[in-house]
Write a protein that holds these residues in place. Structure first.
Motif, mmCIF file in Angstrom:
data_model
loop_
_atom_site.group_PDB
_atom_site.id
_atom_site.type_symbol
_atom_site.label_atom_id
_atom_site.label_comp_id
_atom_site.label_asym_id
_atom_site.label_seq_id
_atom_site.Cartn_x
_atom_site.Cartn_y
_atom_site.Cartn_z
ATOM 1 N N ALA A 1 0.829 -1.204 0.000
ATOM 2 C CA ALA A 1 0.000 0.000 0.000
ATOM 3 C C ALA A 1 0.867 1.260 0.000
ATOM 4 C CB ALA A 1 -0.921 0.004 1.215
ATOM 5 N N VAL A 2 0.424 2.262 -0.767
ATOM 6 C CA VAL A 2 1.073 3.578 -0.786
ATOM 7 C C VAL A 2 0.079 4.586 -0.226
ATOM 8 C CG1 VAL A 2 2.103 5.378 -2.211
ATOM 9 C CG2 VAL A 2 2.471 2.976 -2.796
ATOM 10 N N LEU A 3 0.449 5.227 0.887
ATOM 11 C CA LEU A 3 -0.418 6.233 1.483
ATOM 12 C C LEU A 3 -0.186 7.578 0.800
ATOM 13 C CD1 LEU A 3 -0.261 5.486 5.330
ATOM 14 C CD2 LEU A 3 -2.114 4.991 3.730
ATOM 15 N N VAL A 4 -1.277 8.284 0.535
ATOM 16 C CA VAL A 4 -1.216 9.595 -0.111
ATOM 17 C C VAL A 4 -1.891 10.609 0.800
ATOM 18 C CG1 VAL A 4 -1.882 10.955 -2.118
ATOM 19 C CG2 VAL A 4 -1.315 8.539 -2.399
ATOM 20 N N GLY A 5 -1.248 11.743 0.974
ATOM 21 C CA GLY A 5 -1.834 12.792 1.792
ATOM 22 C C GLY A 5 -1.131 14.109 1.557
ATOM 23 N N HIS A 6 -1.647 15.166 2.147
ATOM 24 C CA HIS A 6 -1.056 16.498 2.025
ATOM 25 C C HIS A 6 -0.404 16.834 3.352
ATOM 26 C CE1 HIS A 6 -0.746 20.117 -0.433
ATOM 27 N NE2 HIS A 6 -0.880 20.825 0.693
ATOM 28 N N SER A 7 0.922 16.955 3.344
ATOM 29 C CA SER A 7 1.701 17.061 4.591
ATOM 30 C C SER A 7 1.379 15.857 5.466
ATOM 31 C CB SER A 7 1.398 18.377 5.328
ATOM 32 O OG SER A 7 1.785 19.476 4.533
ATOM 33 N N LEU A 8 1.591 14.706 4.903
ATOM 34 C CA LEU A 8 1.213 13.440 5.528
ATOM 35 C C LEU A 8 2.030 13.134 6.776
ATOM 36 C CD1 LEU A 8 -0.738 11.075 5.040
ATOM 37 C CD2 LEU A 8 1.030 9.989 3.644
ATOM 38 N N ASP A 9 3.183 13.785 6.935
ATOM 39 C CA ASP A 9 4.022 13.536 8.109
ATOM 40 C C ASP A 9 3.278 13.843 9.403
ATOM 41 O OD1 ASP A 9 4.337 16.208 6.862
ATOM 42 O OD2 ASP A 9 5.450 16.673 8.682
ATOM 43 N N ALA A 10 2.468 14.930 9.386
ATOM 44 C CA ALA A 10 1.708 15.309 10.588
ATOM 45 C C ALA A 10 0.632 14.271 10.898
ATOM 46 C CB ALA A 10 1.067 16.683 10.392
ATOM 47 N N ASP A 11 0.022 13.722 9.858
ATOM 48 C CA ASP A 11 -1.005 12.701 10.068
ATOM 49 C C ASP A 11 -0.411 11.438 10.668
ATOM 50 O OD1 ASP A 11 -3.122 14.262 8.859
ATOM 51 O OD2 ASP A 11 -2.163 13.866 6.948
ATOM 52 N N LEU A 12 0.734 11.020 10.158
ATOM 53 C CA LEU A 12 1.358 9.798 10.669
ATOM 54 C C LEU A 12 1.860 9.995 12.104
ATOM 55 C CD1 LEU A 12 3.283 8.548 7.513
ATOM 56 C CD2 LEU A 12 1.286 7.518 8.584
ATOM 57 N N ARG A 13 2.318 11.202 12.418
ATOM 58 C CA ARG A 13 2.737 11.460 13.807
ATOM 59 C C ARG A 13 1.529 11.424 14.733
ATOM 60 N NH1 ARG A 13 6.228 15.308 11.375
ATOM 61 N NH2 ARG A 13 4.754 16.996 11.856
ATOM 62 N N ALA A 14 0.403 11.953 14.286
ATOM 63 C CA ALA A 14 -0.813 11.900 15.103
ATOM 64 C C ALA A 14 -1.291 10.463 15.276
ATOM 65 C CB ALA A 14 -1.908 12.744 14.463
ATOM 66 N N LEU A 15 -1.106 9.656 14.248
ATOM 67 C CA LEU A 15 -1.488 8.242 14.320
ATOM 68 C C LEU A 15 -0.480 7.412 15.101
ATOM 69 C CD1 LEU A 15 -2.679 7.635 10.648
ATOM 70 C CD2 LEU A 15 -4.059 7.258 12.689
ATOM 71 N N GLU A 16 0.712 8.005 15.303
ATOM 72 C CA GLU A 16 1.826 7.297 15.961
ATOM 73 C C GLU A 16 2.112 5.985 15.230
ATOM 74 O OE1 GLU A 16 1.235 6.922 20.150
ATOM 75 O OE2 GLU A 16 1.017 9.082 20.486
ATOM 76 N N MET A 17 2.243 6.127 13.904
ATOM 77 C CA MET A 17 2.489 4.956 13.056
ATOM 78 C C MET A 17 3.624 5.242 12.079
ATOM 79 S SD MET A 17 -1.271 3.336 12.204
ATOM 80 C CE MET A 17 -0.581 1.691 11.963
ATOM 81 N N ILE A 18 4.284 4.178 11.679
ATOM 82 C CA ILE A 18 5.367 4.243 10.695
ATOM 83 C C ILE A 18 4.913 3.516 9.436
ATOM 84 C CG2 ILE A 18 7.724 3.495 10.160
ATOM 85 C CD1 ILE A 18 8.345 3.717 13.153
ATOM 86 N N HIS A 19 4.999 4.232 8.319
ATOM 87 C CA HIS A 19 4.647 3.629 7.026
ATOM 88 C C HIS A 19 5.735 4.023 6.026
ATOM 89 C CE1 HIS A 19 1.890 1.829 4.102
ATOM 90 N NE2 HIS A 19 2.313 2.774 3.265
ATOM 91 N N PRO A 20 6.369 3.061 5.364
ATOM 92 C CA PRO A 20 7.545 3.370 4.547
ATOM 93 C C PRO A 20 7.254 3.964 3.170
ATOM 94 C CG PRO A 20 7.098 1.021 4.486
ATOM 95 C CD PRO A 20 6.113 1.603 5.440
#
Length: 746
Positions: free
Chosen positions: A296-315
């Motif tokens: 899976a490839v995650l797509v987002g706008h300034s996705l770094d903030a979303d992943l930090r809020a989720l406390e998840m790592i996605h490569p």
């Protein structure tokens, strides 16, 4: 024979008179040449007469298009290849130069739900237009999107200026494919993405998506909303959409710590909304791990903030704020990119906060646009110039400046349709202040003057309420359920359930089968996936003897099935179904190549739509066959019915757009949450009023259609909308008045 004899006599006469013979030969030669020239002119004239415009499409079973594709289609219709406009592949226009004009009719507040719920009321639309395509859910004002997409207001750039654009500089070495735009580990580190090995993020959960990314890897749009706690920003809402833009996850989340600021103007979260929520961050993390496939490839706008809020790592991520790069490390806002690139209005001031589903869909579409068109095409949009121009025009004005052209009365047939959209619709956009009858009268006066016309009609606000929408959705689901269901019985004790299921399964995919024990002898309730399966069972198995029992097959008799015979007749005669056959009883292990070999002798077979099980990926035991013409369908049906391998076949009743819409409704609950039981039964006068309004809209379209000349491209758009927190898909109906099929009869 007479002819040769006369020829000899004349020849001898010529020989007696040399001069006369020579003159006669010259005259004869001139006469032959003249006849040849006349013959050529007649052929040329005949050739030009038969070159009438027509449409063809290869899309079968995959009928959704984007609003951008619709704009490109209209642009080609009015400009053609001589203006370097690309011919759309999803719906080709043959002999575009012979189009007499273009008419676009937009029926506001009407969508796919209305079309299928009130199918019999749309008498003109369903009988006139055989090309139909689903539209994605639309938010905002459609005409602004359409005009904004078509208008190329970017400045002409020199080669040197183009090479200076950051998008060109960053992506110039990359190939236009998905894997090229995934952030590298180094880029993720630079832009503070959660990555493995960071001490302060050791507690972050990995998505377990370690599979290699290919150009066919699935994209998932992601967006999160946060509130402020003592810890800082914490997750309070998450939305995830699949590669088709369909929402597969939309959850509210309860932070562990007390909320100090709900940031409602951005998040849309309020204390009342979050009060009853018990979902935790850990539960969201678990859901994401189960949903996302390994590649899976995650797509987002300034996705770094979303992943930090989720406390998840996605490569594997694509960040649209970095994809559409700017000078000096600045970033375009998602709202601006959606308007400038997609023609979508998001995060409108009327909303209470941002809609994460809308934002996730927009980011996904932006990534898909970039991948499909490449960095050079994106650079031609000259986004910096657009942003600068938008600042000059002010926040309250339109996102894209539309230059004023000459009045439509002076426009020529091949002038740019979209250049004239804004001017043509300046007055029409105020349709809410005028009645449909006034708009219709004005349109009838304008049509003879101009080859390009845009008419907007509306269903009316009194017919567009949350209660009526829930009522229509509930009744449509009930009607679908009744049409797909058959009752079978009575069954003797010796008849096994598997025996009956096997016999009826040959008619199509069975969704559910239940034993009815309330009757004196047991009966079965069988629900099929498609209408053709239920109808085949009624036609072929009613009165059949299975295990010593003579079975009676019937549909449930409800208010929804009272007009079923009329409905089935109209569905068979639907222009979208006339050249399509339904084929059932296919083997599970059968491959499409093997099926095509078996179907090889059938004349005029164009394409096959063979649905798959979304969970297993296996093909169903039925398919749809599209032929070049209804005549080919008539010839193929007895051949299929006489073949032992294909005994279960009939004319199609389910159009591809309806198949998609019905399937989406079952999986995603399209059309909105059901209304409470006490609100579900609306007064009769409201339902009758809605039917009357829809009939009147249909008659208005018919009146407009009859007014335009032959060979006019006509589009009727039922724009899906975002209303009452539910995304409703739209529908486009396309046709050319007086169109002749480009396919030859079999």
């Amino acid at each position: 024979m007479v002819a040769p004899t006369d020829g000899v006599v004349k020849k001898r006469c010529y020989e007696d008179d040399e001069t006369g013979g020579h003159n006669r030969k010259a005259k004869k030669k001139r006469k032959i040449e003249k006849n040849d020239i006349q013959s050529k002119h007649q052929k040329i004239k005949l050739s030009s007469e038969v070159k009438t415009p027509s449409l063809s499409t290869q899309m079968f079973g995959e009928g959704q298009i984007s609003y951008e594709q619709l704009c490109e289609f209209l642009k080609y219709a009015t400009q053609g290849k001589h203006h370097n406009v690309t011919q759309p592949s999803w719906c080709r226009i043959h002999h575009q130069r012979h189009l007499a004009g273009v008419m676009v009719v937009i029926l506001h507040d009407v969508d796919q739900l209305h079309f299928y719920r009130y199918y019999l009321q749309f008498k003109h639309l369903r009988k006139t237009f055989k090309h139909r395509f689903s539209l994605p859910a639309l938010s905002g004002y459609f005409i602004k999107k359409l005009g904004g997409l078509g208008k190329d207001d970017s400045q002409q750039l020199s080669r040197e200026e183009r090479d200076e654009i950051p998008i060109i500089q960053k992506h110039t070495e990359k190939v236009c494919r998905l894997s090229s735009y995934v952030l590298t580990p180094e880029e993720m580190r630079v832009y503070d993405y959660p990555i493995e090995g960071c001490a302060d993020r050791s507690h972050f959960v990995h998505t377990l998506c370690n599979g290699p990314v290919t150009d066919s890897s699935p994209l998932f749009g992601l967006d999160c909303e946060m509130c402020l706690t003592d810890k800082g920003s914490e997750l309070t809402r998450i939305a995830l959409v699949d590669s088709h833009g369909q929402c597969i996850m939309n959850e509210l989340v309860k932070p562990k710590r007390p909320i100090r600021n709900y940031l409602t103007c951005y998040s849309g979260i309020t204390e009342k909304l979050l009060g009853p929520v018990q979902t935790t961050l850990a539960e969201i993390q678990s859901q994401l791990k189960s949903i996302l496939p390994p590649d899976a490839v995650l797509v987002g706008h300034s996705l770094d903030a979303d992943l930090r809020a989720l406390e998840m790592i996605h490569p594997n991520v694509i960040d649209t704020s970095l994809l559409y790069v700017r000078k000096g490390g600045k970033r375009f806002k998602l709202k601006f990119l959606a308007a400038a690139v997609l023609g979508k209005e998001i995060q409108s001031t009327g909303q209470l906060g941002h809609d994460p589903t809308e934002d996730a869909q927009s980011a996904l579409e932006l990534a898909q646009y970039f991948i499909e068109h490449g960095h050079r095409k994106v650079a031609e949009l000259n986004l910096e110039a657009r942003l600068s121009e938008q600042g000059k025009m002010g926040e309250t004005e339109t996102k894209v400046k539309v230059e004023q052209n000459e009045r439509m009365e002076k426009a020529v047939p091949n002038s740019s349709l979209l250049d004239n959209f804004s001017e043509k619709t300046d007055d029409v956009q105020k349709h809410t202040a005028s009645s449909n009858e006034q708009i219709l009268q004005k349109a009838l006066e304008e049509i003879p003057k101009s080859p390009v016309n845009v008419i907007q009609l509306a269903l009316g606000s009194k017919h567009v309420t949350a209660d009526l929408l829930a009522e229509a959705t509930s009744k449509m689901r009930a009607k679908l359920s009744d049409l797909l269901t058959i009752y079978v019985g009575p069954l003797s004790k010796d008849v096994g359930l598997k025996t009956v299921e096997k016999a009826f399964g040959k008619c199509g995919h069975i969704q559910t089968i239940q034993v009815i024990s309330e009757t004196l002898k047991p009966h079965l309730s069988i629900q099929y996936e498609v209408l053709e399966g239920a109808q085949l069972a009624l036609e072929d198995l009613n009165g059949a003897e299975i295990g010593g029992s003579v079975l009676k097959v019937q549909r449930p008799i409800t208010e929804m099935t009272l007009e079923v015979e009329m409905l089935l007749q109209e569905l068979e005669r639907d222009p979208e179904n006339e050249a399509t056959l339904y084929l059932a009883g296919l083997r599970k292990c059968q491959e499409e190549t093997e099926l095509r070999e078996q179907l090889g002798p059938l004349e005029g077979l164009q394409s096959i739509f063979w649905p798959r099980n979304l969970q297993t990926g296996r093909q169903k035991n039925y398919c749809f066959l599209r032929f070049q013409s209804p005549e080919c369908t008539c010839k193929a049906l007895p051949i299929l019915q006489g073949n032992k391998s294909f005994r279960k076949s009939r004319r199609a009743l389910t159009s591809p757009t309806f198949f998609q819409w019905a399937g989406l409704g079952k999986e995603k609950g399209q059309g909105g949450a059901e209304a409470p039981q006490k609100q579900r039964q609306q007064p009769l006068d409201q339902e009758l009023g809605l039917k009357k309004a829809i009939k009147k809209l249909d008659r208005h379209v018919k009146t407009l259609y009859e007014q335009v000349p032959e060979n006019t491209l006509c589009l009727v758009l039922l724009p899906g909308a975002k209303r009452f927190s539910d995304s409703l898909s739209g529908l486009s109906l396309v046709g050319i008045k007086g169109e002749r099929s480009i396919s030859t009869s079999c």
